[in-house]
Design a protein around this motif. Structure first.
Motif, PDB file in Angstrom:
ATOM      1  N   ALA A 151      39.310  30.756  73.113  1.00  0.00           N
ATOM      2  CA  ALA A 151      38.099  31.551  73.366  1.00  0.00           C
ATOM      3  C   ALA A 151      36.894  30.647  73.564  1.00  0.00           C
ATOM      4  O   ALA A 151      36.056  30.886  74.446  1.00  0.00           O
ATOM      5  CB  ALA A 151      37.860  32.516  72.202  1.00  0.00           C
ATOM      6  N   GLY A 152      36.796  29.595  72.764  1.00  0.00           N
ATOM      7  CA  GLY A 152      35.694  28.653  72.899  1.00  0.00           C
ATOM      8  C   GLY A 152      35.664  27.986  74.259  1.00  0.00           C
ATOM      9  O   GLY A 152      34.586  27.811  74.863  1.00  0.00           O
ATOM     10  N   LEU A 153      36.830  27.644  74.769  1.00  0.00           N
ATOM     11  CA  LEU A 153      36.908  26.993  76.083  1.00  0.00           C
ATOM     12  C   LEU A 153      36.473  27.943  77.195  1.00  0.00           C
ATOM     13  O   LEU A 153      35.765  27.550  78.130  1.00  0.00           O
ATOM     14  CB  LEU A 153      38.336  26.497  76.332  1.00  0.00           C
ATOM     15  CG  LEU A 153      38.830  25.385  75.393  1.00  0.00           C
ATOM     16  CD1 LEU A 153      40.304  25.092  75.632  1.00  0.00           C
ATOM     17  CD2 LEU A 153      37.997  24.114  75.569  1.00  0.00           C
ATOM     18  N   VAL A 154      36.885  29.200  77.101  1.00  0.00           N
ATOM     19  CA  VAL A 154      36.484  30.191  78.110  1.00  0.00           C
ATOM     20  C   VAL A 154      34.979  30.414  78.065  1.00  0.00           C
ATOM     21  O   VAL A 154      34.304  30.452  79.099  1.00  0.00           O
ATOM     22  CB  VAL A 154      37.240  31.520  77.892  1.00  0.00           C
ATOM     23  CG1 VAL A 154      36.712  32.597  78.843  1.00  0.00           C
ATOM     24  CG2 VAL A 154      38.738  31.328  78.102  1.00  0.00           C
ATOM     25  N   ILE A 155      34.434  30.552  76.860  1.00  0.00           N
ATOM     26  CA  ILE A 155      32.995  30.768  76.701  1.00  0.00           C
ATOM     27  C   ILE A 155      32.203  29.567  77.212  1.00  0.00           C
ATOM     28  O   ILE A 155      31.188  29.706  77.902  1.00  0.00           O
ATOM     29  CB  ILE A 155      32.663  31.060  75.224  1.00  0.00           C
ATOM     30  CG1 ILE A 155      33.250  32.418  74.802  1.00  0.00           C
ATOM     31  CG2 ILE A 155      31.147  31.029  74.977  1.00  0.00           C
ATOM     32  CD1 ILE A 155      33.229  32.667  73.308  1.00  0.00           C
ATOM     33  N   GLU A 169      36.297  39.557  80.080  1.00  0.00           N
ATOM     34  CA  GLU A 169      37.075  38.430  80.602  1.00  0.00           C
ATOM     35  C   GLU A 169      37.648  37.593  79.458  1.00  0.00           C
ATOM     36  O   GLU A 169      38.813  37.172  79.516  1.00  0.00           O
ATOM     37  CB  GLU A 169      36.188  37.552  81.485  1.00  0.00           C
ATOM     38  CG  GLU A 169      36.914  36.331  82.060  1.00  0.00           C
ATOM     39  CD  GLU A 169      35.968  35.401  82.800  1.00  0.00           C
ATOM     40  OE1 GLU A 169      36.273  35.092  83.965  1.00  0.00           O
ATOM     41  OE2 GLU A 169      34.949  34.985  82.214  1.00  0.00           O
ATOM     42  N   VAL A 170      36.851  37.373  78.407  1.00  0.00           N
ATOM     43  CA  VAL A 170      37.333  36.590  77.262  1.00  0.00           C
ATOM     44  C   VAL A 170      38.487  37.314  76.581  1.00  0.00           C
ATOM     45  O   VAL A 170      39.520  36.709  76.264  1.00  0.00           O
ATOM     46  CB  VAL A 170      36.190  36.348  76.248  1.00  0.00           C
ATOM     47  CG1 VAL A 170      36.720  35.605  75.026  1.00  0.00           C
ATOM     48  CG2 VAL A 170      35.054  35.565  76.890  1.00  0.00           C
ATOM     49  N   ILE A 171      38.346  38.621  76.361  1.00  0.00           N
ATOM     50  CA  ILE A 171      39.385  39.394  75.693  1.00  0.00           C
ATOM     51  C   ILE A 171      40.663  39.396  76.530  1.00  0.00           C
ATOM     52  O   ILE A 171      41.773  39.276  76.001  1.00  0.00           O
ATOM     53  CB  ILE A 171      38.891  40.836  75.428  1.00  0.00           C
ATOM     54  CG1 ILE A 171      37.739  40.816  74.414  1.00  0.00           C
ATOM     55  CG2 ILE A 171      40.024  41.720  74.913  1.00  0.00           C
ATOM     56  CD1 ILE A 171      37.003  42.144  74.290  1.00  0.00           C
ATOM     57  N   GLU A 172      40.520  39.503  77.838  1.00  0.00           N
ATOM     58  CA  GLU A 172      41.699  39.497  78.724  1.00  0.00           C
ATOM     59  C   GLU A 172      42.357  38.128  78.757  1.00  0.00           C
ATOM     60  O   GLU A 172      43.584  38.008  78.678  1.00  0.00           O
ATOM     61  CB  GLU A 172      41.273  39.907  80.141  1.00  0.00           C
ATOM     62  CG  GLU A 172      42.430  40.027  81.121  1.00  0.00           C
ATOM     63  CD  GLU A 172      43.411  41.131  80.754  1.00  0.00           C
ATOM     64  OE1 GLU A 172      44.638  40.906  80.907  1.00  0.00           O
ATOM     65  OE2 GLU A 172      42.971  42.207  80.314  1.00  0.00           O
ATOM     66  N   ALA A 173      41.537  37.068  78.841  1.00  0.00           N
ATOM     67  CA  ALA A 173      42.086  35.711  78.978  1.00  0.00           C
ATOM     68  C   ALA A 173      42.732  35.202  77.705  1.00  0.00           C
ATOM     69  O   ALA A 173      43.735  34.484  77.755  1.00  0.00           O
ATOM     70  CB  ALA A 173      40.973  34.757  79.418  1.00  0.00           C
TER      71      ALA A 173
END
Length: 462
Positions: free
Chosen positions: A322-326, A255-259
């Motif tokens: 990426a930090g926000l998604v995580i 999901e992180v890689i896609e987003a």
């Protein structure tokens, strides 16, 4: 070829800028270089031999090597270039402090000697900052003098750099010259490609759809690098491996890689790029599992929650994203994240050097030798900003440095990857994928595991 930024001069010994090396790798030569698989191949040196004790490397220069200014490039010229690389003016001098003396028994032979074993020594001669320059020339920054396939004929700042074929270069060059066009805007690069104004560009995943089904050649390759979320093991909670494992279970890497990267990334599970030969696929060591993450947090004593500070470098929007998604994923298992978006200078000083953080998202450039990657986990090492400690990892890294047998070093590297994948001092996200796009009649471009472009291989089909 369109490139996003001007190089930081054209003297490879005076810069750490990737944009410089992409250009200078066409003007200068290192003694050896690498093919697209990372294997060492001849360049300025036609052959080399590492001594049985590993304390010296002897290079034999190719016949008739000359600089673009007509001066002979013999062993004394190579020695002068490396003495310049090791001097106070060079930004890379510390990387070559392992060289204790240089001998030139004849015009074609140069011997580098070391007081102690350095099994990564050979790779140090393949990087673009180890290129051989004419040390007697002045102002190499603007007037480069090398032995490579091209010479500089024009450089207009923020506009373009023009290289023409070097008459003195003895090997095949598949084109008459290369023009690097400075284009900071990627959308403008695609427009220029569509208009036939450029032949080759490098794009990001969000723009991939804009070049599909147009007859272009699209080269997608994993780079020699990796992106991760580091955890500071000095934090009481993060010192508990169960908490670090829970964090890995709580985040869906796909999901992180896609987003963040539009799906253009190779998922990883340890601190090792997929392009290096000793890579072990550990990407599914902790597959996405929210309930298991909650169970581990409860077992570690954090059932009622946990608060951590995450520092993200403002200059790198992808790491902020990426930090926000995580962070959003971690909130779902009861870990509250305080986001701090900071300037790069602050990140370098306080996070990387000062180690004052809980979590941070960043990328690491790969190297040709695994030790340069994995030494970040040496418990007493200056680069260990994770504050990670594992006596077996320390022992394996120490043995690696004194082991001459390639197969044994490979075993050590694979074991370290496995330990890191199990103890996860970081959330290892991905090896980023590079997307190069060329006109349909342009062929021969290759990506390499170091930051170089070898334009002599590229040609336009007639």
């Amino acid at each position: 070829m369109a490139i996003p930024v001007d190089p930081d001069g054209l003297d490879p010994q005076l810069t750490a800028s990737a944009s410089t090396f992409q250009i200078t790798s066409n003007i200068y030569e290192s003694l050896i270089t690498v093919d697209e698989n990372g294997e060492f191949i001849p360049a300025l040196a036609s052959s080399w031999k590492v001594s049985d004790d590993g304390l010296s490397i002897t290079f034999t220069l190719r016949d008739g090597a000359v600089f673009s200014n007509g001066k002979v490039c013999d062993s004394s010229a190579v020695k002068a270039s490396f003495e310049r690389l090791m001097s106070e003016i060079s930004v890379r001098r510390a990387d070559y402090a392992f060289i204790t003396s240089i001998n030139t028994p004849d015009n074609k032979t140069i011997v580098f000697n070391f007081d102690s074993l350095n099994v990564a020594a050979l790779s140090s001669f393949a990087y673009p900052w180890a290129a051989v320059v004419d040390a007697t020339s002045e102002n190499l920054r603007n007037k480069p003098v090398g032995t490579g396939p091209y010479v500089l004929t024009r450089w207009v700042a923020q506009q373009d750099i023009v290289l023409d074929r070097a008459p003195s270069y003895p090997y095949e060059v598949k084109n008459d010259g290369v023009r690097f066009v400075i284009m900071p805007d990627l959308t403008a690069e695609i427009t220029a490609l569509d208009a036939g104004e450029v032949d080759l560009i490098l794009i990001t995943g969000d723009l991939a759809s804009a070049v599909e089904n147009k007859g272009y050649n699209i080269i997608s390759v994993a780079g020699n690098g990796l992106q991760l979320m580091a955890m500071n093991c000095n934090n009481p909670a993060l010192s508990d491996v169960r908490v670090r494992q829970a964090i890995n279970l709580a985040v869906d890497k796909d999901e992180v890689i896609e987003a963040v990267w539009w799906g253009y990334g190779e998922k990883i599970g340890s601190h090792f790029p997929v392009v290096l030969k000793d890579y072990v696929d550990l990407s599914n060591t902790y597959s996405y599992n929210v309930e298991e993450a909650k169970r581990l947090l409860k077992e570690a004593g954090y059932e009622s929650g946990l608060t951590l500070d995450m520092y993200l470098p403002k200059n790198y929007q992808e790491y902020v994203n990426a930090g926000l998604v995580i962070a959003a994923s971690l909130e779902k298992v009861g870990i509250k994240i305080n986001i701090n978006i900071v300037e790069w200078a602050y990140w370098l000083g306080e996070v990387y050097v000062g180690r004052n953080y809980d979590l941070t998202v960043v990328g690491h450039t790969g190297r040709l030798d695994p030790y340069a990657l994995l030494v970040k986990y040496l418990s007493y090492g200056n680069e260990n900003y994770f504050n990670y400690k594992n006596s077996e990892v320390d022992s394996l890294l120490e043995k690696y440095q004194s082991e001459l047998d390639d197969s044994k070093r490979s075993e050590y590297v694979k074991r370290i990857q496995t330990i890191l994948a199990q103890e996860v001092p970081a959330l290892y996200i991905q090896d980023p994928i590079q997307i190069f796009v060329s006109q349909g009649n342009v062929h021969g471009f290759k990506a390499y595991p170091i930051n170089i472009y070898q334009m002599k291989e590229v040609y336009r089909e007639k």
